[in-house]
Design a protein around this motif. Structure first.
Motif, PDB file in Angstrom:
ATOM      1  N   UNK A  44       0.832  -1.196   0.000  1.00 27.24           N
ATOM      2  CA  UNK A  44       0.000   0.000   0.000  1.00 27.24           C
ATOM      3  C   UNK A  44       0.874   1.257   0.000  1.00 27.24           C
ATOM      4  N   UNK A  45       1.978   1.240   0.759  1.00 28.75           N
ATOM      5  CA  UNK A  45       2.824   2.433   0.814  1.00 28.75           C
ATOM      6  C   UNK A  45       3.423   2.749  -0.547  1.00 28.75           C
ATOM      7  N   UNK A 163      13.100   3.435   8.209  1.00 24.14           N
ATOM      8  CA  UNK A 163      14.139   2.502   7.784  1.00 24.14           C
ATOM      9  C   UNK A 163      13.921   1.106   8.335  1.00 24.14           C
ATOM     10  N   UNK A 164      13.433   0.995   9.546  1.00 23.43           N
ATOM     11  CA  UNK A 164      13.242  -0.331  10.120  1.00 23.43           C
ATOM     12  C   UNK A 164      12.156  -1.112   9.376  1.00 23.43           C
ATOM     13  N   UNK A 165      11.078  -0.410   8.990  1.00 18.75           N
ATOM     14  CA  UNK A 165      10.002  -1.065   8.256  1.00 18.75           C
ATOM     15  C   UNK A 165      10.244  -1.082   6.754  1.00 18.75           C
ATOM     16  N   UNK A 166      11.269  -0.354   6.317  1.00 20.65           N
ATOM     17  CA  UNK A 166      11.596  -0.250   4.902  1.00 20.65           C
ATOM     18  C   UNK A 166      10.395   0.240   4.098  1.00 20.65           C
ATOM     19  N   UNK A 167       9.777   1.293   4.579  1.00 19.11           N
ATOM     20  CA  UNK A 167       8.628   1.885   3.910  1.00 19.11           C
ATOM     21  C   UNK A 167       8.791   3.404   3.879  1.00 19.11           C
ATOM     22  N   UNK A 168       8.002   4.032   3.028  1.00 21.04           N
ATOM     23  CA  UNK A 168       7.931   5.488   2.930  1.00 21.04           C
ATOM     24  C   UNK A 168       6.475   5.890   3.114  1.00 21.04           C
ATOM     25  N   UNK A 169       6.185   6.591   4.183  1.00 24.20           N
ATOM     26  CA  UNK A 169       4.824   7.028   4.459  1.00 24.20           C
ATOM     27  C   UNK A 169       4.575   8.364   3.767  1.00 24.20           C
TER      28      UNK A 169
END
Length: 527
Positions: A44-45, A163-169
């Motif tokens: 989704x991100x 960085x820990x979740x390797x996502x960009x909100x």
């Protein structure tokens, strides 16, 4: 492109404002491709970040088409190419994206395409202080534009890296009122930007015309220049009126002459407002109309179309650059009641009559049409909701759920069918007069149509494109090449030869006839 991005936000569609539009787009578009299934199941991100990139490419980048710096125009070109290629991969939008790519090639120059001589891989450094200053200013402008775009994207869409979740909100950090105020500020300047660019091109063309030598050549060049110049200015002024629809304030402040010109030629449809995917449809599932036929009114058989979703086990097709008009119209018909699509009643009538030209729009091969031997006695249509299948479901591309009856069961002579045909003005009229096919051209076209009728349109189009590409490759391979002895060595520059008497030069270059040596010639007496 600018209007296409603006209308997504001015429509106040919650999917665009919430950056979730791509979570629905891939499975609800007209004719998805197999790649759309994989794109639909991306995180989704990443969908949200892709929506941000879409706004950036469609709203912020188009003004760079008119940038005075060459590398900014090239960056704008490749961003548009990226968007169009991704759309081609995930959706069958026929020739639309190909035409857009052709239009964007106007941002390229001969130097970038390698067609301008004298531009090698290694460029010479600017030799004058003026060129060095212009190069430095261009670099500063490039850095300023890139920094402004990066800052605006991060600020207005709240980009945060985890960085820990390797996502960009991402989220929308501005309101509809703020966007309307910004749009009111920039729309009119974009009009002036386009006018300034067009004026510069016209002046450049006029300057080139003044360099033409000879009054006859200058007169012959003035005619096309005048015609093209007037037509270009007229089309540009005409297009300003529908373009200004994106912002009502700008529409009211537009030059009255533009409104009068647009009103004069409006019936010709030379220009119109534009906006792609203004609002996302199918947020609760993709609506699809499924036709069914029967001989007894109790046992119904589904009619499978060539391209649109139907059988849940069939993968989505790739039909670009073909435009299957009927399958596209079936997508629009599913968005509302059948009364909003009068042509659907005519489709049902022709299938009940067993009209072969209409059947070939549904299925090109007669064996795939379930009623190819005898037309059905009854026909009806059901509305379903379709969703892409989950990754774990083997052998299925779709899953569906029945919603309601779209078109009631009818047969030939049914009072309801006759009422609908009369209401829409679709009753059968007197048969048209048979056309003569005695001409050689008509017979040749009929012969070609008969031979190619078994091929599906995408296969035929790609076959023609492949044939053209093969011909061009063969022409390039078989083209005569200059001898290697006449090619200049690497690093050498072409120097003009000293002027000599033309007769003497010809005598030196021409070998002596009859195998005689040059020494046996009698020297000519000089005058």
């Amino acid at each position: 492109m600018f209007a296409s991005g603006v209308v997504k936000l001015t429509s106040r569609c919650p999917a665009w404002w919430g950056l979730t539009a791509l979570a629905y787009h891939f499975e609800t578009q007209c004719l998805p491709t197999p790649a759309a299934w994989f794109a639909h199941h991306l995180p989704v991100w990443l969908h949200k970040l892709s929506v941000v990139a879409t706004f950036l490419i469609e709203i912020a980048v188009p003004p760079l088409f008119f940038a005075p710096v060459r590398r900014l125009r090239l960056a704008a070109f490749y961003s548009q190419v990226l968007l169009q290629v991704l759309i081609i991969i995930t959706g069958n939008y026929n020739f639309f994206n190909l035409l857009t790519l052709v239009l964007t090639t106007a941002l390229l120059d001969d130097q970038h395409l390698g067609a301008e001589p004298g531009h090698g891989r290694h460029k010479k450094m600017p030799t004058s202080w003026l060129k060095a200053l212009l190069a430095a200013l261009s670099l500063l402008l490039e850095l300023a534009v890139c920094g402004l775009l990066a800052y605006g994207t991060v600020h207005y869409f709240g980009l945060e890296v985890y960085w820990q979740q390797r996502t960009i909100h991402s989220r929308t950090n501005f309101t509809f009122h703020q966007f309307s105020q910004w749009l009111q500020t920039v729309t009119l300047p974009t009009v002036w930007l386009g006018a300034a660019s067009l004026t510069w091109e016209l002046l450049t063309a006029l300057w080139r015309w003044t360099q033409v030598r000879g009054w006859l050549r200058k007169l012959s060049a003035a005619v096309p220049l005048s015609v093209l110049g007037v037509a270009t200015v007229a089309l540009f002024v005409t297009s300003l009126v529908p373009y200004s629809y994106v912002e009502p304030g700008t529409h009211g402040r537009l030059w009255t002459g533009a409104h009068r010109l647009f009103g004069t030629v409006e019936r010709l449809q030379l220009a119109s407002s534009y906006g792609l995917f203004r609002r996302m449809t199918g947020l609760g599932g993709r609506p699809e109309v499924v036709l069914e036929g029967s001989y007894d009114g109790h046992h119904w058989t589904e009619v499978e179309f060539m391209y649109k979703p139907g059988n849940v086990s069939r993968p989505p097709p790739v039909v670009v650059p073909h435009q299957p008009r009927l399958d596209w119209q079936m997508w629009f018909a599913a968005l509302g009641p059948h009364a909003h699509s009068p042509w659907f009643t005519s489709l049902v009538l022709r299938l009940l009559q067993g009209k072969e030209p209409v059947i070939r729009l549904v299925q090109n091969e007669a064996a795939r049409y379930p009623f190819h031997k005898q037309p059905p006695t009854f026909m009806r249509a059901q509305r379903y909701k379709y969703w892409f299948s989950q990754p774990g479901e083997q052998g299925r591309w779709w899953r569906r759920q029945w919603v309601e009856e779209f078109f009631p069961p009818v047969s030939l002579g049914d009072p309801m069918l006759e009422t609908l045909l009369r209401q829409f003005g679709l009753q059968d009229k007197s048969p048209p007069r048979a056309r003569s096919s005695s001409s050689a051209l008509a017979q040749a076209l009929c012969w070609v149509r008969t031979r190619l009728s078994s091929l599906e349109a995408p296969t035929l189009l790609w076959g023609l494109l492949a044939a053209v590409a093969a011909i061009r490759v063969m022409q390039a391979l078989l083209a005569p090449r200059p001898p290697r002895s006449f090619l200049p060595a690497r690093g050498e520059t072409h120097r003009p030869a000293p002027k000599k008497d033309s007769r003497a030069a010809c005598e030196q270059a021409t070998p002596p006839p009859d195998g005689c040596s040059s020494s046996s010639r009698t020297p000519r007496r000089k005058k």
